[in-house]
Each structure stands twice: as C-alpha cells, then as structure tokens.
Design a protein around this motif. Sequence first.
Motif, mmCIF file in Angstrom:
data_model
loop_
_atom_site.group_PDB
_atom_site.id
_atom_site.type_symbol
_atom_site.label_atom_id
_atom_site.label_comp_id
_atom_site.label_asym_id
_atom_site.label_seq_id
_atom_site.Cartn_x
_atom_site.Cartn_y
_atom_site.Cartn_z
ATOM 1 N N ALA A 175 0.815 -1.211 0.072
ATOM 2 C CA ALA A 175 0.122 -0.071 0.025
ATOM 3 C C ALA A 175 0.843 1.168 -0.223
ATOM 4 C CB ALA A 175 -0.994 0.105 1.080
ATOM 5 N N ASP A 176 2.207 1.200 0.730
ATOM 6 C CA ASP A 176 2.811 2.228 0.882
ATOM 7 C C ASP A 176 3.698 2.509 -0.662
ATOM 8 O OD1 ASP A 176 2.716 2.671 3.568
ATOM 9 O OD2 ASP A 176 3.615 0.780 3.749
ATOM 10 N N PHE A 177 3.509 1.507 -1.464
ATOM 11 C CA PHE A 177 4.079 1.758 -2.884
ATOM 12 C C PHE A 177 2.982 1.522 -3.836
ATOM 13 C CE2 PHE A 177 7.338 0.117 -0.049
ATOM 14 C CZ PHE A 177 8.400 0.827 -0.300
ATOM 15 N N PHE A 178 2.008 2.506 -3.397
ATOM 16 C CA PHE A 178 0.774 2.338 -4.247
ATOM 17 C C PHE A 178 0.547 2.667 -5.663
ATOM 18 C CE2 PHE A 178 -3.311 1.440 -3.952
ATOM 19 C CZ PHE A 178 -4.356 2.569 -4.224
ATOM 20 N N SER A 179 1.621 3.580 -6.028
ATOM 21 C CA SER A 179 1.615 4.060 -7.510
ATOM 22 C C SER A 179 1.787 2.706 -8.431
ATOM 23 C CB SER A 179 2.819 5.039 -7.757
ATOM 24 O OG SER A 179 4.119 4.345 -7.401
ATOM 25 N N THR A 180 2.366 1.578 -7.891
ATOM 26 C CA THR A 180 2.529 0.378 -8.887
ATOM 27 C C THR A 180 1.517 -0.508 -8.660
ATOM 28 O OG1 THR A 180 4.222 -0.304 -7.484
ATOM 29 C CG2 THR A 180 4.781 0.937 -9.357
ATOM 30 N N HIS A 181 0.664 -0.350 -7.718
ATOM 31 C CA HIS A 181 -0.314 -1.291 -7.321
ATOM 32 C C HIS A 181 -1.212 -1.550 -8.492
ATOM 33 C CE1 HIS A 181 -3.543 -3.244 -4.862
ATOM 34 N NE2 HIS A 181 -2.773 -3.112 -3.739
ATOM 35 N N THR B 224 -6.196 -4.012 1.185
ATOM 36 C CA THR B 224 -6.911 -4.933 1.908
ATOM 37 C C THR B 224 -7.854 -5.600 1.306
ATOM 38 O OG1 THR B 224 -6.228 -4.113 4.083
ATOM 39 C CG2 THR B 224 -7.847 -5.756 4.126
ATOM 40 N N GLU B 225 -8.688 -4.770 0.661
ATOM 41 C CA GLU B 225 -9.964 -5.175 -0.032
ATOM 42 C C GLU B 225 -9.307 -5.900 -1.208
ATOM 43 O OE1 GLU B 225 -13.418 -4.409 0.747
ATOM 44 O OE2 GLU B 225 -12.408 -4.438 2.858
ATOM 45 N N TRP B 226 -8.463 -5.550 -1.993
ATOM 46 C CA TRP B 226 -7.800 -5.927 -3.159
ATOM 47 C C TRP B 226 -7.625 -7.281 -2.978
ATOM 48 C CZ3 TRP B 226 -7.768 -3.875 -8.373
ATOM 49 C CH2 TRP B 226 -7.023 -4.574 -9.297
ATOM 50 N N SER B 227 -6.896 -7.851 -1.793
ATOM 51 C CA SER B 227 -6.358 -8.892 -1.558
ATOM 52 C C SER B 227 -7.468 -9.900 -1.345
ATOM 53 C CB SER B 227 -5.499 -8.592 -0.193
ATOM 54 O OG SER B 227 -4.255 -8.012 -0.512
ATOM 55 N N SER B 228 -8.601 -9.254 -0.679
ATOM 56 C CA SER B 228 -9.756 -10.151 -0.534
ATOM 57 C C SER B 228 -10.489 -10.523 -1.738
ATOM 58 C CB SER B 228 -10.787 -9.459 0.356
ATOM 59 O OG SER B 228 -12.020 -9.995 0.629
ATOM 60 N N SER B 229 -10.726 -9.329 -2.685
ATOM 61 C CA SER B 229 -11.487 -9.737 -3.938
ATOM 62 C C SER B 229 -11.206 -8.494 -4.836
ATOM 63 C CB SER B 229 -13.043 -9.920 -3.932
ATOM 64 O OG SER B 229 -13.678 -10.036 -5.079
#
Length: 695
Positions: free
Chosen positions: A363-369, A466-471
């Motif tokens: 999440a702290d490296f969100f620009s490449t998430h 967190t949400e992305w990891s869930s679905s």
Amino acid sequence: MDMKDFRKDFLEDIKSTAAAVGEGSSSAFVQISTEYLISAEVLPDFIFSFFIGTGKNNRKYRVDGYVLDEFDYTMNLIVADYSGSEGERVVTRSQAIQIFDRLLYFIDEAYGDRLYKEIEISTPCADLVELLRSNKSRIRKYRLLLITDGYMSDRIDVLPSKLIGDIEAELQIWDIERLFKVCFSDTGRQNIEIDFKAYTGKGIPCLEASGTATDEYRSFLCIIPGHILADIYDYFGSQLLEGNVRSFLSTKVAVNKKIRETILKVPNMFFAFNNGVSATAMDLVIENLEDGKYITHAKDFQIINGGQTTASLSNARHKDKANLEDVFVQMKITEIDADADKSGELIRNISRSSNSQNKVNDADFFSTHPFHIRMEQISRRIFAPAIGGTQYDTRWFYERARGQYLQAQMRMTKSEKNKFVAQHPKKQLLTKTDLAKVRNSWRGLPHIVSRGAQTNFMNFAEWIDTEWSSSDVRFNEKYFQESVALTILFKHTENIVTHQLWYEQGYRANIVTYSIALLHELVKSQFPDKEIDMQIIWNRQSVPEVITNELVNITKAVFETITDSKRETINVTQWCKREACWAKVRNNKILLSNKIEKVLVDKTQIQSAEKEARKDQKLISGVEAQTKVLEYGAENWKRVKEFVLVKKLITPEVFTALKVAIQIPIKLPNSYQSQKLLELLDKAYSEGYKNEKLV
C-alpha cells in the motif's frame, strides 16, 4: 508542449477554474499553482488563508496560504503575485523583495499582540496565527514561497535567506518557467542536487561495490559524518526522503527513541549500533584523489531507507543540542539510470526491499499497485456520456503516475494536442489523490481527509490493499464510474459552498468533505434499504437538482457545526482533523425531503448490478491473463516447468495448465488456467527464477 503553450494553457485553466468555482482569478491561480507544487512534492499539502492588512509603521502585509510540514517542522508560507496579463511580465529583484517583505511583515504581526487580538476567530487566518504562535518553539525552518504568473528576472540568481527570530527563512520564487520545468522534468518532481564539497572539503569518501554494477545501476559504500547528514536534512527537509518512505514515516513515529539515546549517551558507538542509510541518485560525480575516491555531487538524491536515522540526527542536534562530531553513519548510495521509466521502477523496488523490516507494505508503494493500473486501463477504455449537445464522447483521464496528463501532450503536434484535450478535458482529470479524497469522504472519513492529501492517501491505500487482496473483481468499470460520479458530486458541492451567503472564504475543503460524508450518513439512516444512484450522476455528468437542494442545507449545517464556539479545539482546521468533530457533525438532525427518493435505488438493485460488474471484470481479467500467457510463449513456459518441478512449487491442477501452455499455439490455456499460470510465475520469481520477466 513548449513554455509558451504551457503558459497559455495555464492562464486559460485559471480563467475556467475561476468561472466554474465562482471565486476570483487570483484565488484560482493560487489553487492551480499549489496543486502543481504538491504534485511535484515541493509542498506536502496546502491550506488557503488569504489575508491582507496594514500593521505597525503603516506596513502592508499579505499571506495567501500555508502548510506546516509536521515531519520536519518546516513552516511553508505562500504569497501570490498574479496579474493575468497575456503579455510576458518580468518580476524584478526589487519587486520580489517587496512581495516577500509583505509576507515577512505578516509573520511579524502574527507573533505580535495586535493581530492576535484583533483578528476574527473561526477564520482561516486566525487558525494560521494560532498555529504559528503555538508552534513557535517547534518550527525549525521557514520557507517563504512567492508564486507568480510572470517570469523571474534573469538578474535574480540567489536570494539570501532571512532570519525570523533566530530561525532561518528560505526564500523561493516559483515563476511560470520554474513550474513548467518541474512539470516536465523526467521525474515530475523537484530534483534535489547536492554539492557534497559545500559540506565537507573533499566530498564523501566511498568504495565502489566491485562486481555489483549492471546496466541499470552501480553502488558505492560510504561513511558520512552525522553532522553533515543533519546539515543536508536541515536544508532540504523531508523532501530528502523518497516519497513512499516519507508517507510511511509521517504516519508513524518519526524519531526513534533508541537512535536518540545512542546519539546522546554513546555517540562514538553510533556507527556500530545503527543500520545506516540507503540512498539513490543520478549522475554521481566521483573524484579520484591520492587517498581514495570521493563523491562530490549527486543529482536527484533520495533517501530510501534510514529516514528515521536522518531525522533523529537533526532533531537531536536541534532539540537536545547534541554534538554530532563523533557520530558517523554508513551509507549505501546507488547510482541509477537517468531514464525516468527505468529509474522509477528500480527506486520503488529498492525502496520496497530496503524497508521490508519496517513493515512498509505494498500500500505504501501504491503507484504501482494493480488497483492503480486497472483504474488507468478502464479510464482509457470507456467513454463518458456526451452532454450539452456535444456530438462526441469524452473520457475521464485517470492519472496513475504523477504528471501523466501533461506528459502525454509533451511531444504532440498542435492538432494532436487539440484532439487529445477535446477528448480528455482538463476538468475531467482524475488524480489518485482526488480519488482517495472523494472515496474516503463517502466512506465517512472526513476527519481523515482533513488531515491532508498525504495522510488521507495512505489511509485509502491501506484500505484498497486489504480489499484488493480479498477480492479484486469489485474494482471494475462500475466502481470507476461511481468514483467519477463522486468526483462530480464533490466538485459540485465546492461550487455550492462558494455561492452561499454565509460562506466567508474559508474552510471550504473541510465543509465539502464533511458535507459529502453527512449526506451519505443521512441517506443510510433515513432510507436504510436504499442508496443514492450514482449511475444517474454518471449518465448525466451532473448532479440532480434534488441533491443540490439537500446539499444547500447540509453545507450550512456543517459550517455552523465545525465553527461552533463550543468546539473542543480553538483552531478550526485542527478541529476538523479529529474524529470527535465528525461525531459532532454526524449528530446533525437534518430531515431529508421525500423528493430525494427520485435519485435513490434499492440496495438489492445495486447488489445485482455489482454482481454483473464483477462477472464482467472476471471475464476481462481472464482475457488479459490469456493474452499475457500467450505473449510469454511456449519456450518460456517450458523453462518455468523445469524450475517449478525442481523446486516442488506445483499442484496437479496447475501442472495440467502448464502442459497446455508448453503447447502454445497448438493448444491454448483457458482464462482460469491462465490466471493460475500467472500466479505460478510470480511464485517462481519469488523463489529465484531468473528467466525473462513477464511485463
């Protein structure tokens, strides 16, 4: 896009913003200019606080806004010089000094008794005065920024710093040319260039890490005196820290107690006890002297690990009057490729690896998430409905990386640029911080939004991770359309507030985020089985009148609540950052009109639409996965097979998919098999697989 085109577009943007928002052109100029400075990481955030007056000895003073960087306690104060002239106006040295003097006079008045006693409470300037006075002993540096739509005179080279009390005040002029350069720099931010000889005669002694150099980087091991590292930090402040590290540390404890204890009690043991600092830079200048190699100059210097060490050294010297002469710090500095695309990814990977012990998650490296990447892909794929009689559709441009919108136009011809802007209007630019702001407002977190762009963005990023990891399939075209609808609602609320009789040119950002949150809260409590139909706003690309009418009442109630004389914190801006403020606002008993039901939809319908959208996203994700698997090719999948069999990383189900992949193009894996193959490939890389990377 050249300098003249940029200035022309800049001035047009100011005019259109002023017309749309209903405020003066100077205010629009300040808003747009500071947005560029925040994007370029020159400012961590910005709070409007326009105030002019006449003080002692008939001195005129002025301030347009401020932000206190709570990480390094630099007080940034902004003053504007805007003419709106089409001609190329030059700001001379004497004019610049005169404008800076007005800002200096304001600070002097703020610390005196007259302004403090006379200024009207519950106004943005009163908040600024209170902030200056209450933090006077903590402020370590003042940075005075003059923003102007003119050109700085060529005769202005260096502006000597001033003293406010015994604290240094740095003067910076941000003219139209400097804004242009930072917007179109390779990194999209202000480069930090360090002349190490200015701090120590020879530079920083170093040893090249032999055998580690590649086409992408080379590394050096150094020992840097603690007082020099503190000097550099004192000058550049938190800008010295790589963006993700700064964001992470700003939400944690910035100064480590153990580090401080070592500095104060056993400074000579600091080198042995401390893990040191890791940094990146471009274009290192290395000088070979008789006693070894020295780094004398570094461009775009960024600390990517050791932010707490650096800040702690500076703080210990400032607060504890610690002597740093016996403190030495080990530093690894990696010189990276000057190519922006290559270097950006490499810095993020080095930073992620270097900070693994600090629990800096993805999440702290969100620009490449992948969330970001998907939002960008959707924004380039779908059109917004045509409105106002126009015969063409437009797109909302999602800016995944800093400066993408401007960079996209940089090498276009005039006709290409006109076509691009017509299809992607500036008013339909959606940045990642915009998205975080509107989504967290709707989630009922206006107090988090009020804490500033950086803090709010990190909160949103952690939630998304967190949400992305869930679905991940919930983040689809429907989610993007709803995000755009919320953005339209947010901007519309800004416009509503600006035109209210009670509005006194202050706290608009706070009023808007709290009003959006309260609107959602009232709908949930009074119509528990329904939600506002965001699809209506998306289809119309505007807000229905019935919602506007409700927002007129809501915004006024919010304003009265956050400025209530009985509030728990005198400073309204600081009060809005507290959850207790949201609790007070949420207690407003506003009865919504039954007419609002026209724009509500049953939650069952929303759930049904979301289910369909998730199915569609699964299909799209499956097709994208198949495309990647096919592009990787049979030969590469054969190598993957050999590796995972040796490492015992494979299940029977995935082995079946692999047997199909090694027969490409005779046989093709289905979408489900393709997704499993990509998961296997990621797992293989994490276990040391070194074959060609899948892009």
